[in-house]
Write a protein that holds these residues in place. Structure first.
Motif, short mmCIF file in Angstrom:
data_model
loop_
_atom_site.label_atom_id
_atom_site.label_comp_id
_atom_site.label_asym_id
_atom_site.label_seq_id
_atom_site.Cartn_x
_atom_site.Cartn_y
_atom_site.Cartn_z
N ASN A 497 0.86 -1.08 0.00
CA ASN A 497 0.05 0.10 0.14
C ASN A 497 0.92 1.27 -0.08
O ASN A 497 0.22 2.36 0.24
CB ASN A 497 -1.04 0.07 1.09
N VAL A 498 2.17 1.06 -0.27
CA VAL A 498 3.17 2.22 -0.11
C VAL A 498 3.68 2.35 -1.61
O VAL A 498 4.13 1.41 -2.18
CB VAL A 498 4.23 2.06 0.92
N ARG A 499 3.95 3.57 -2.00
CA ARG A 499 4.32 4.04 -3.42
C ARG A 499 5.39 5.14 -3.02
O ARG A 499 4.89 6.20 -2.16
CB ARG A 499 3.54 4.27 -4.26
N TYR A 500 6.51 5.21 -3.68
CA TYR A 500 7.47 6.48 -3.51
C TYR A 500 8.27 6.30 -4.64
O TYR A 500 8.68 5.34 -5.14
CB TYR A 500 7.94 6.65 -2.24
N SER A 501 8.87 7.65 -4.85
CA SER A 501 9.96 7.75 -5.83
C SER A 501 11.10 8.52 -5.16
O SER A 501 10.74 9.19 -4.35
CB SER A 501 9.31 8.70 -7.13
N TYR A 502 12.13 8.72 -5.88
CA TYR A 502 13.49 9.38 -5.40
C TYR A 502 14.32 9.79 -6.47
O TYR A 502 14.16 9.36 -7.61
CB TYR A 502 14.03 8.27 -4.29
N ASP A 503 15.06 10.64 -6.14
CA ASP A 503 15.99 11.10 -7.32
C ASP A 503 17.31 11.12 -6.80
O ASP A 503 17.98 11.86 -5.91
CB ASP A 503 15.91 12.78 -7.49
N ALA A 504 18.05 10.04 -7.25
CA ALA A 504 19.53 9.74 -6.60
C ALA A 504 20.45 10.72 -7.11
O ALA A 504 21.59 10.78 -6.45
CB ALA A 504 19.87 8.42 -7.24
N SER A 505 20.17 11.63 -8.15
CA SER A 505 21.08 12.59 -8.27
C SER A 505 21.13 13.96 -7.53
O SER A 505 22.32 14.64 -7.36
CB SER A 505 20.77 13.20 -9.77
N ARG A 506 20.19 14.00 -6.37
CA ARG A 506 20.40 14.93 -5.45
C ARG A 506 21.33 14.55 -4.43
O ARG A 506 21.60 13.33 -3.96
CB ARG A 506 18.85 15.19 -5.00
N PRO A 507 21.65 15.44 -3.55
CA PRO A 507 22.49 15.00 -2.35
C PRO A 507 21.99 14.27 -1.37
O PRO A 507 20.61 14.02 -1.30
CB PRO A 507 22.58 16.41 -1.70
N ALA A 508 22.66 13.48 -0.80
CA ALA A 508 22.24 12.66 0.51
C ALA A 508 21.41 13.27 1.40
O ALA A 508 21.94 14.50 1.79
CB ALA A 508 23.36 11.83 1.03
N GLY A 509 20.31 12.77 1.66
CA GLY A 509 19.52 13.20 2.82
C GLY A 509 18.42 14.22 2.08
O GLY A 509 17.63 14.58 2.78
N ARG A 511 16.90 13.12 -1.17
CA ARG A 511 16.56 12.33 -2.45
C ARG A 511 15.07 11.87 -2.38
O ARG A 511 14.73 11.30 -3.60
CB ARG A 511 17.45 11.07 -2.60
N VAL A 512 14.55 11.99 -1.38
CA VAL A 512 12.97 11.70 -1.26
C VAL A 512 12.06 12.64 -0.90
O VAL A 512 12.24 13.11 0.42
CB VAL A 512 12.54 10.37 -0.35
N ASP A 513 11.42 13.17 -1.66
CA ASP A 513 10.27 14.29 -1.27
C ASP A 513 9.33 13.57 -0.73
O ASP A 513 8.52 12.64 -1.06
CB ASP A 513 9.87 15.07 -2.58
N PRO A 514 8.76 14.17 0.61
CA PRO A 514 7.55 13.56 1.16
C PRO A 514 6.36 13.77 0.29
O PRO A 514 5.66 12.86 0.42
CB PRO A 514 7.57 14.52 2.32
N ALA A 515 6.28 14.41 -0.60
CA ALA A 515 5.12 14.81 -1.46
C ALA A 515 5.05 13.58 -2.41
O ALA A 515 4.00 13.52 -2.99
CB ALA A 515 5.21 16.02 -2.13
#
Length: 588
Positions: A497-509, A511-515
């Protein structure tokens, strides 16, 4: 004592060598001294059969000689030799007898270990942390009293090697420092008094203060929110004084907490350190000897008590590799003559005949374990593997997360908003241990598309409880950020029931937008509160993720990981790999 043990004793503890003179003879009219042999095992963990790997089935002598050791039947044979001719011999355990790791004991609720310990003649045991891996009630009602639960011979009270159902331990468990969180009272009696015999039928008391490693109520496998612990030192000194007031002058501490003496061998002492060594330096001088466990270490030390008098501190490795012995001499008043104390760790070698009765018990349970492991449990429509895609998602990881979410939802108190499981933890053990391939394997009972009991048990879990806890949305966000630790990617699997995306090109910490995180179709609210189902190991930070520090409202679900997976498969007789669409890189 065997010839090998005699040879080892030459390098063992000999307190008499540290004090001048010899033991004085009894004065005229005084009772003769009484010799008492104390024998202990520790951290057996259900290793009934002789282990064949170096970590569990060997010890090394100071000269480099490697000995094959262990096995319950060899323990029994060595114990018989050690006790031969001893008028006063007391065998006890320093804890962690069970929550056994071998399948043939683990899958049978550790009842096989109790059958063996009963046969060995164990008089009592302290409570180790693993004695509380289920609950205090389980220890008291089932393991001690033999009370059944579920279906007899299916869920508990299995038929033992004699053809009778499980009846519980023939010996009691004790702990002085594990208490109810609300009552503050010990969950079991804090100490015991054993009586030894002197001349003319004279009975002399020997007191044992039984203690448990203090982090047991919050440990990764024994996590018990309804318990708390008291400090070892304070508790030991309190009960030493109480025993003394009761007229007990010979006192032993039986402590399931450990230390180490690196580089000295299992029967030596070099650079002793650790919690139990600190304890030994400070514990009441009324305590005459200290047996320890928990660290799976082997050492034989002399540590001066606060009065400056030497006393033995001994630990006997783990998995049935050593038997620890401390011999006490009691004078006419029942006091321990410290200068006459001897201590030695005996390797449980396999150069003698194993005890046939105990071997029969071990073989019986091995056969039952093999039969249970081969039993069909469910069907699978495809491969479940740990192979991860670029986002760190795998079919086996997703299945494990779904199992945790389902298991938490089987009770009202445990219901969770989401579940997660570390699939490549930064530190410690990986709960997602093996693949579940569709194709038939080599194990007995397997077939194409079949999941056997043994396959399921070995694929997921290591006896860890599934907790449901309250965390904030920001903690969930931080946990997802902590999947990247330096150059290492340590992904979580999340429930369906969980979905999320991330951007590995961004700085550590960052990379995941809560939105970009949704739970049950709703965006993650960083200030919101969520009920999370996860293994205790992860939540307390043992996996290397710190995000969940300070979680609240912990509820321990009824089934730990192995058993939850078995129950899940019984409730879902056909399982199909889910599409790997729960995690995705951010759209470019």
């Amino acid at each position: 004592m065997s010839r090998l043990s005699r040879r080892l004793a030459g390098g063992a503890l000999a307190l008499a060598a540290l004090t001048a003179g010899t033991v004085p003879a009894a004065h005229a009219g005084q009772p003769a001294p009484v010799d008492v042999q104390l024998l202990s095992i520790t951290d057996l963990h259900g290793y009934l059969q002789p282990p064949n790997d170096a970590a569990n089935g060997q010890v090394t002598l100071p000269d480099g000689t490697v000995l094959k050791v262990g096995g319950a039947a060899y323990n029994a044979a060595h114990l018989e030799r050690l006790r031969e001719g001893k008028r006063n011999s007391i065998l006890f355990s320093v804890g962690d007898n069970f929550s056994g790791w071998p399948f043939e004991v683990d899958a049978f609720r550790d009842e096989p270990t109790i059958e063996v310990l009963n046969k060995l003649g164990v008089r009592f045991s302290t409570v180790g942390n693993h004695e509380l891996d289920v609950s205090a009630a389980f220890l008291k009602d089932h393991m001690m009293k033999g009370r059944c639960f579920g279906e007899v011979d299916v869920d508990s009270c299995f038929t033992d090697s004699t053809g009778h159902r499980f009846r519980g331990a023939d010996f009691p468990f004790y702990t002085g420092n594990i208490v109810g969180a609300k009552t503050g009272k010990p969950i079991l009696k804090p100490y015991n008094i054993e009586w030894v015999r002197g001349d003319g039928g004279r009975r002399i008391p020997v007191g044992f203060i039984d203690l448990t490693v203090p982090d047991t109520p919050t440990g990764s496998t024994s996590y018990q929110p309804d318990l708390r612990s008291l400090p070892l030192l304070e508790t030991a000194n309190r009960y030493a004084a109480e025993l003394k007031r009761r007229g007990v002058k010979a006192i032993v501490a039986n402590v399931h907490d450990g230390g180490s003496a690196d580089g000295a061998g299992f029967d030596g002492c070099k650079d002793p350190h650790g919690p139990v060594i600190d304890f030994a330096k400070q514990a009441s001088p009324d305590i005459d000897a200290i047996f320890t466990g928990h660290w799976h270490a082997g050492f034989d030390c002399t540590i001066a008590d606060p009065a400056g008098d030497p006393r033995p501190v001994i630990e006997g490795l783990n998995h049935g590799r050593l038997i620890s012995e401390i011999d006490l001499r009691l004078d006419g008043r029942g006091e321990v003559v410290r200068s006459a104390t001897r201590a030695v760790n005996h390797p449980v070698t396999r150069d003698i005949a194993p005890d046939p009765a105990v071997q029969k018990i071990a073989d019986y349970w091995t056969a039952r374990g093999n039969a249970l492991a081969a039993r069909p449990l469910a069907r699978q429509a495809g491969d479940f593997t740990r192979a991860q895609n670029g986002a760190g998602e795998s079919t086996m990881g997703d299945l494990a997360a779904d199992v945790q979410y389902w298991a938490a939802g089987t009770s009202r108190k445990g219901r969770a908003d989401l579940a997660l499981v570390a699939t490549k933890p930064v530190t410690g053990s990986n709960a997602v241990a093996r693949d579940l391939p569709y194709a038939k394997g080599t194990a007995a009972g397997d077939a194409d598309g079949r999941v056997t009991f043994g396959e399921a048990w070995n694929a997921y879990g290591y006896g860890n409880p599934i907790l449901t806890v309250t965390v904030t949305g920001e903690q969930i966000h931080q946990a997802l950020e902590q999947q990247w630790q330096g150059a290492r990617f340590a992904p979580f699997a999340v429930s369906g029931n969980v979905r999320y995306s991330y951007d590995a090109s961004r700085p550590a910490g960052d990379r995941v937008d809560p939105a970009d995180v949704t739970i049950g179709g709703k965006p993650l609210d960083p200030s919101g509160r969520y009920r999370l189902a996860a293994l205790a190991y992860t939540l307390i930070g043992a996996d290397g993720y710190t995000a969940f520090t300070g979680f609240t409202g912990a509820y321990r679900n009824d089934l730990p990981d192995h058993e939850a997976f078995v129950a899940y498969l019984k409730a879902h007789p056909t399982i199909t790999p889910a599409p790997l669409n729960r995690v995705a890189p951010a759209a470019s």
